[in-house]
Design a protein around this motif. Structure first.
Motif, PDB file in Angstrom:
ATOM      1  N   LYS A   1      43.785  50.384  30.260  1.00 15.28           N
ATOM      2  CA  LYS A   1      43.430  51.599  31.253  1.00 15.28           C
ATOM      3  C   LYS A   1      41.930  51.205  31.501  1.00 15.28           C
ATOM      4  O   LYS A   1      41.462  52.372  32.520  1.00 15.28           O
ATOM      5  CB  LYS A   1      43.536  52.737  30.626  1.00 15.28           C
ATOM      6  CG  LYS A   1      45.042  53.109  30.157  1.00 15.28           C
ATOM      7  CD  LYS A   1      45.599  54.088  30.933  1.00 15.28           C
ATOM      8  CE  LYS A   1      47.166  53.917  31.270  1.00 15.28           C
ATOM      9  NZ  LYS A   1      48.005  54.304  29.886  1.00 15.28           N
ATOM     10  N   LEU A   2      41.092  50.655  30.995  1.00  9.36           N
ATOM     11  CA  LEU A   2      39.659  50.581  31.226  1.00  9.36           C
ATOM     12  C   LEU A   2      39.501  50.259  32.663  1.00  9.36           C
ATOM     13  O   LEU A   2      39.648  48.912  33.004  1.00  9.36           O
ATOM     14  CB  LEU A   2      38.944  49.824  30.325  1.00  9.36           C
ATOM     15  CG  LEU A   2      37.450  49.900  30.463  1.00  9.36           C
ATOM     16  CD1 LEU A   2      36.845  51.163  30.006  1.00  9.36           C
ATOM     17  CD2 LEU A   2      36.881  48.946  29.414  1.00  9.36           C
ATOM     18  N   VAL A   3      39.016  50.954  33.565  1.00  6.80           N
ATOM     19  CA  VAL A   3      38.756  50.442  34.929  1.00  6.80           C
ATOM     20  C   VAL A   3      37.064  50.620  35.254  1.00  6.80           C
ATOM     21  O   VAL A   3      36.837  50.136  36.416  1.00  6.80           O
ATOM     22  CB  VAL A   3      39.687  51.465  36.015  1.00  6.80           C
ATOM     23  CG1 VAL A   3      40.930  50.950  35.759  1.00  6.80           C
ATOM     24  CG2 VAL A   3      39.447  52.784  35.951  1.00  6.80           C
ATOM     25  N   ARG A   4      36.543  51.454  34.547  1.00  8.46           N
ATOM     26  CA  ARG A   4      35.066  51.679  35.018  1.00  8.46           C
ATOM     27  C   ARG A   4      34.821  52.592  36.226  1.00  8.46           C
ATOM     28  O   ARG A   4      35.636  52.788  37.079  1.00  8.46           O
ATOM     29  CB  ARG A   4      34.293  50.364  35.091  1.00  8.46           C
ATOM     30  CG  ARG A   4      34.192  49.652  33.506  1.00  8.46           C
ATOM     31  CD  ARG A   4      33.097  49.944  32.599  1.00  8.46           C
ATOM     32  NE  ARG A   4      31.882  49.620  33.087  1.00  8.46           N
ATOM     33  CZ  ARG A   4      30.906  50.784  32.956  1.00  8.46           C
ATOM     34  NH1 ARG A   4      31.067  51.849  32.328  1.00  8.46           N
ATOM     35  NH2 ARG A   4      29.708  50.520  33.316  1.00  8.46           N
TER      36      ARG A   4
ATOM     37  N   LEU B   1      39.547  43.299  35.457  1.00 11.13           N
ATOM     38  CA  LEU B   1      40.003  43.825  36.637  1.00 11.13           C
ATOM     39  C   LEU B   1      40.512  42.725  37.666  1.00 11.13           C
ATOM     40  O   LEU B   1      40.781  42.905  38.915  1.00 11.13           O
ATOM     41  CB  LEU B   1      38.939  44.614  37.314  1.00 11.13           C
ATOM     42  CG  LEU B   1      38.308  45.722  36.480  1.00 11.13           C
ATOM     43  CD1 LEU B   1      37.200  46.540  37.399  1.00 11.13           C
ATOM     44  CD2 LEU B   1      39.751  46.554  36.050  1.00 11.13           C
ATOM     45  N   GLY B   2      40.361  41.365  37.030  1.00 16.92           N
ATOM     46  CA  GLY B   2      41.003  40.352  38.009  1.00 16.92           C
ATOM     47  C   GLY B   2      39.904  40.039  39.041  1.00 16.92           C
ATOM     48  O   GLY B   2      38.832  40.674  39.260  1.00 16.92           O
ATOM     49  N   ASP B   3      40.403  38.971  39.822  1.00 14.56           N
ATOM     50  CA  ASP B   3      39.150  38.787  41.314  1.00 14.56           C
ATOM     51  C   ASP B   3      39.954  39.532  42.363  1.00 14.56           C
ATOM     52  O   ASP B   3      40.981  40.273  42.175  1.00 14.56           O
ATOM     53  CB  ASP B   3      39.460  37.194  41.556  1.00 14.56           C
ATOM     54  CG  ASP B   3      40.612  36.754  41.664  1.00 14.56           C
ATOM     55  OD1 ASP B   3      41.704  37.578  41.640  1.00 14.56           O
ATOM     56  OD2 ASP B   3      40.914  35.444  41.909  1.00 14.56           O
ATOM     57  N   PHE B   4      39.634  39.265  43.506  1.00  8.74           N
ATOM     58  CA  PHE B   4      39.841  40.143  44.685  1.00  8.74           C
ATOM     59  C   PHE B   4      41.227  39.915  44.913  1.00  8.74           C
ATOM     60  O   PHE B   4      42.047  41.251  45.192  1.00  8.74           O
ATOM     61  CB  PHE B   4      38.988  39.790  45.941  1.00  8.74           C
ATOM     62  CG  PHE B   4      39.155  40.623  47.190  1.00  8.74           C
ATOM     63  CD1 PHE B   4      38.840  41.728  47.102  1.00  8.74           C
ATOM     64  CD2 PHE B   4      40.192  40.072  48.018  1.00  8.74           C
ATOM     65  CE1 PHE B   4      39.012  42.604  48.377  1.00  8.74           C
ATOM     66  CE2 PHE B   4      40.068  40.876  49.247  1.00  8.74           C
ATOM     67  CZ  PHE B   4      39.791  42.366  49.376  1.00  8.74           C
ATOM     68  N   GLU B   5      41.878  38.816  44.887  1.00 11.15           N
ATOM     69  CA  GLU B   5      43.190  38.645  45.078  1.00 11.15           C
ATOM     70  C   GLU B   5      44.185  39.390  44.301  1.00 11.15           C
ATOM     71  O   GLU B   5      45.005  40.125  44.654  1.00 11.15           O
ATOM     72  CB  GLU B   5      43.612  37.013  45.084  1.00 11.15           C
ATOM     73  CG  GLU B   5      44.912  36.879  45.409  1.00 11.15           C
ATOM     74  CD  GLU B   5      45.272  35.193  44.978  1.00 11.15           C
ATOM     75  OE1 GLU B   5      45.150  34.425  46.045  1.00 11.15           O
ATOM     76  OE2 GLU B   5      45.589  34.995  43.817  1.00 11.15           O
TER      77      GLU B   5
ATOM     78  N   ASP C   1      30.879  39.711  40.777  1.00 12.92           N
ATOM     79  CA  ASP C   1      30.861  38.550  41.518  1.00 12.92           C
ATOM     80  C   ASP C   1      30.515  38.803  42.885  1.00 12.92           C
ATOM     81  O   ASP C   1      29.917  37.743  43.488  1.00 12.92           O
ATOM     82  CB  ASP C   1      31.928  37.754  41.156  1.00 12.92           C
ATOM     83  CG  ASP C   1      31.915  37.024  39.766  1.00 12.92           C
ATOM     84  OD1 ASP C   1      30.875  37.428  39.003  1.00 12.92           O
ATOM     85  OD2 ASP C   1      32.722  36.588  39.234  1.00 12.92           O
ATOM     86  N   ASN C   2      30.903  40.180  43.400  1.00 17.72           N
ATOM     87  CA  ASN C   2      31.050  40.143  44.955  1.00 17.72           C
ATOM     88  C   ASN C   2      29.741  40.911  45.427  1.00 17.72           C
ATOM     89  O   ASN C   2      29.299  41.035  46.372  1.00 17.72           O
ATOM     90  CB  ASN C   2      32.383  40.760  45.347  1.00 17.72           C
ATOM     91  CG  ASN C   2      33.309  39.906  45.171  1.00 17.72           C
ATOM     92  OD1 ASN C   2      33.295  38.764  44.942  1.00 17.72           O
ATOM     93  ND2 ASN C   2      34.541  40.406  44.769  1.00 17.72           N
TER      94      ASN C   2
ATOM     95  N   TYR D   1      32.708  46.259  40.165  1.00 15.99           N
ATOM     96  CA  TYR D   1      33.383  45.174  39.194  1.00 15.99           C
ATOM     97  C   TYR D   1      34.326  44.393  39.677  1.00 15.99           C
ATOM     98  O   TYR D   1      35.432  44.464  40.306  1.00 15.99           O
ATOM     99  CB  TYR D   1      33.686  45.822  37.969  1.00 15.99           C
ATOM    100  CG  TYR D   1      32.605  46.756  37.073  1.00 15.99           C
ATOM    101  CD1 TYR D   1      31.557  45.917  36.727  1.00 15.99           C
ATOM    102  CD2 TYR D   1      32.303  48.105  37.206  1.00 15.99           C
ATOM    103  CE1 TYR D   1      30.541  46.686  35.927  1.00 15.99           C
ATOM    104  CE2 TYR D   1      31.423  48.748  36.589  1.00 15.99           C
ATOM    105  CZ  TYR D   1      30.413  48.066  35.914  1.00 15.99           C
ATOM    106  OH  TYR D   1      29.460  48.283  35.400  1.00 15.99           O
ATOM    107  N   THR D   2      34.459  43.221  38.820  1.00 13.58           N
ATOM    108  CA  THR D   2      35.507  41.848  39.168  1.00 13.58           C
ATOM    109  C   THR D   2      35.810  41.361  37.544  1.00 13.58           C
ATOM    110  O   THR D   2      34.650  41.414  36.782  1.00 13.58           O
ATOM    111  CB  THR D   2      34.842  40.764  39.925  1.00 13.58           C
ATOM    112  OG1 THR D   2      33.767  40.536  39.497  1.00 13.58           O
ATOM    113  CG2 THR D   2      34.972  41.335  41.426  1.00 13.58           C
ATOM    114  N   HIS D   3      36.713  40.978  37.434  1.00 13.17           N
ATOM    115  CA  HIS D   3      36.966  40.283  36.189  1.00 13.17           C
ATOM    116  C   HIS D   3      36.720  41.002  34.819  1.00 13.17           C
ATOM    117  O   HIS D   3      37.235  42.486  35.165  1.00 13.17           O
ATOM    118  CB  HIS D   3      36.293  38.959  36.026  1.00 13.17           C
ATOM    119  CG  HIS D   3      36.647  38.035  37.024  1.00 13.17           C
ATOM    120  ND1 HIS D   3      38.004  37.240  36.788  1.00 13.17           N
ATOM    121  CD2 HIS D   3      36.271  37.257  38.236  1.00 13.17           C
ATOM    122  CE1 HIS D   3      38.042  36.357  37.768  1.00 13.17           C
ATOM    123  NE2 HIS D   3      37.109  36.557  38.691  1.00 13.17           N
TER     124      HIS D   3
END
Ligand code: HAM
Length: 426
Positions: free
Chosen positions: A253-256, A165-169, A288-289, A261-263
């Motif tokens: 497509k997996l987003v949970r 899902l990558g980081d916030f940015e 991470d947040n 979640y991040t990354h």
């Protein structure tokens, strides 16, 4: 008759043994990975889950058990374990002494969902939270613990899905693209998706109603929007999974279903033909947040949780063996008051030496006592009749071979030590 609340289960008998076995295996694995046990409260202040799991998630908006306690505080039965553990991590300042905390748990969670096989309102989760490391190694370790656990239990039909899902940015840029994509058609989509569009567009991708529509299939992929840092993190996860020979599928497509979640995110599903619709055995990811969002220090973390009832259904479905010790070492019955009293004494001696036994508490006749011994799957039956009392000996019957022994009472433990060896060599 008062019956149990909808969606809850009484766990006893064989089911009870199975759940204890699964917990034992999990605990052993946790020991191998140097994780420590943690037990947090079953209820917490509602705010924790609102801020932790996320207001717009299905879990918090539709499924929590909320109530006011007698002091008018808003309380919620925990729907999951991560938020409570993070609360405890912060409150107990665990970060002061350790730069890495690995905490495992096993316990009931509560979600007001529509019950069906594998989906309950009270269910058990086993999980781990690895707090303090931002290394992709920690993500890989979390995934490999799950895989190890299933392997240890003998479950073969599993599939690991992973995504980033990558980081916030990265996520912010992606969410803009996603909203742009759905904008023209959102009014034709289900009501839930219309709400998600406003509040949490990522969850549109998880929709069970609209998932077959072209607009869903052509939606931009998060993985294409990862910035360099997020991409590198995910690449390293992949490289290390490959190194460890862990099979996985990248599922874009997996987003949970939880907001923190991040990354890396991952789910493990039972890919066993004919297994029911509740086939996601566990899931997790990096968050991470979350610790900072709950007013703790900026600390990265990753973890997962598994649904124990679903896991046991899958193990049963695949006919995996549960390593459950059945039966007791001895069943003891006395005849007459002196015999009965002595049976208590012999039982204590056996139990003090770690042998399991049961005594006749109903003054049954001999035939009924042997029947009872069979029912308890007793390896030996110890009989203390009048003659045994008078001459201070015990009659012991091997309940399988029916061999009979007469030994001095004081030799009971020596006898069990010897015959135990015999049984093992059988
Ligand atoms: P979750 O995906 O919501 O994640 O739940 C984990 C697992 O719990 C699911 O995959 C499923 O097996 C089981 N489960 C969930 N709801 C039910 C239910 N109603 N009945 C039976 N089983 C159920 C979490 O809870 C996150 N806290 C996982 C995590 C830990 N992420 C990071 N650390």
């Amino acid at each position: 008759m008062i019956t149990k609340a909808k969606g809850t289960n009484d766990i006893f008998g064989l089911e009870g043994k199975k759940i204890r076995y699964v917990e034992r295996v999990f605990e052993n694995i946790m020991h191998k990975y140097n994780a420590e046990y943690i037990k947090t409260p079953i209820f917490e202040s509602s705010e924790l889950f609102h801020r932790g799991v996320g207001e717009t998630t299905d879990i918090v908006s539709k499924e929590t058990y909320d109530f006011k306690d007698r002091g008018n505080r808003s309380i919620t039965l925990r729907p999951e374990g991560t938020a409570g553990i993070v609360r405890s991590f912060i409150e107990n300042k665990m970060y002061v002494d350790n730069n890495l905390s690995k905490l495992w748990y096993f316990g009931p969670m509560f979600r007001y969902e529509r019950p069906q096989a594998g989906r309950y309102r009270e269910f058990y989760q086993a999980g781990i939270e690895i707090i303090g490391s931002n290394s992709p190694m920690a993500d890989v370790e979390a995934i490999s613990i799950m895989v190890d656990f299933f392997k240890q239990l003998g479950l073969k039909g599993i599939k690991v899905n992973i995504n980033s899902l990558g980081d916030f940015e990265s996520r912010s840029i992606y969410l803009d693209a996603l909203k742009k994509h759905f904008k023209s058609d959102i009014n034709n989509m289900c009501l839930d998706c219309q709400t998600r569009y406003e509040k949490n567009p990522l969850r549109i991708l998880d929709c069970k109603v609209d998932h077959n529509r072209d607009i869903m299939k052509n939606a931009p992929k998060l993985i294409d929007y990862l910035n360099e840092f997020s991409k590198q993190h995910f690449d390293e996860v992949i490289i290390n999974l490959n190194e460890l020979n862990i099979d996985y599928v990248i599922n874009e497509k997996l987003v949970r279903g939880l907001d923190y979640y991040t990354h890396t995110v991952f789910e493990i599903e039972a890919s066993i033909k004919g297994f029911g619709s509740q086939n996601v055995l566990g899931g997790g990811g990096r968050y991470d947040n979350l610790i900072q969002n709950l007013s703790g220090p900026d600390t990265p973390a990753v973890g997962f949780a598994l649904g124990i009832e679903r896991l046991i259904l899958a193990l049963d479905y695949e006919k995996c063996e549960f390593n459950i010790k059945e039966g007791i070492d001895a069943y003891i019955f006395g005849i007459g008051n002196l015999g009965i009293n002595k049976s208590l004494f012999i039982a204590k001696k056996l139990r003090d030496n770690n042998y399991s036994c049961e005594i006749d508490m109903f003054n049954k006749n001999i035939k009924a006592n042997f029947k009872q011994a069979d029912k308890y799957k007793a390896a030996y039956v110890i009989i203390i009749g009048e003659d045994e009392i008078k001459n201070d000996y015990l009659t012991i019957k091997n309940n399988r071979t029916k061999d009979e022994y007469h030994i001095e009472s004081s030799q009971i433990i020596a006898f069990f030590k010897d015959t135990k060896k015999e049984i093992q060599n059988d």
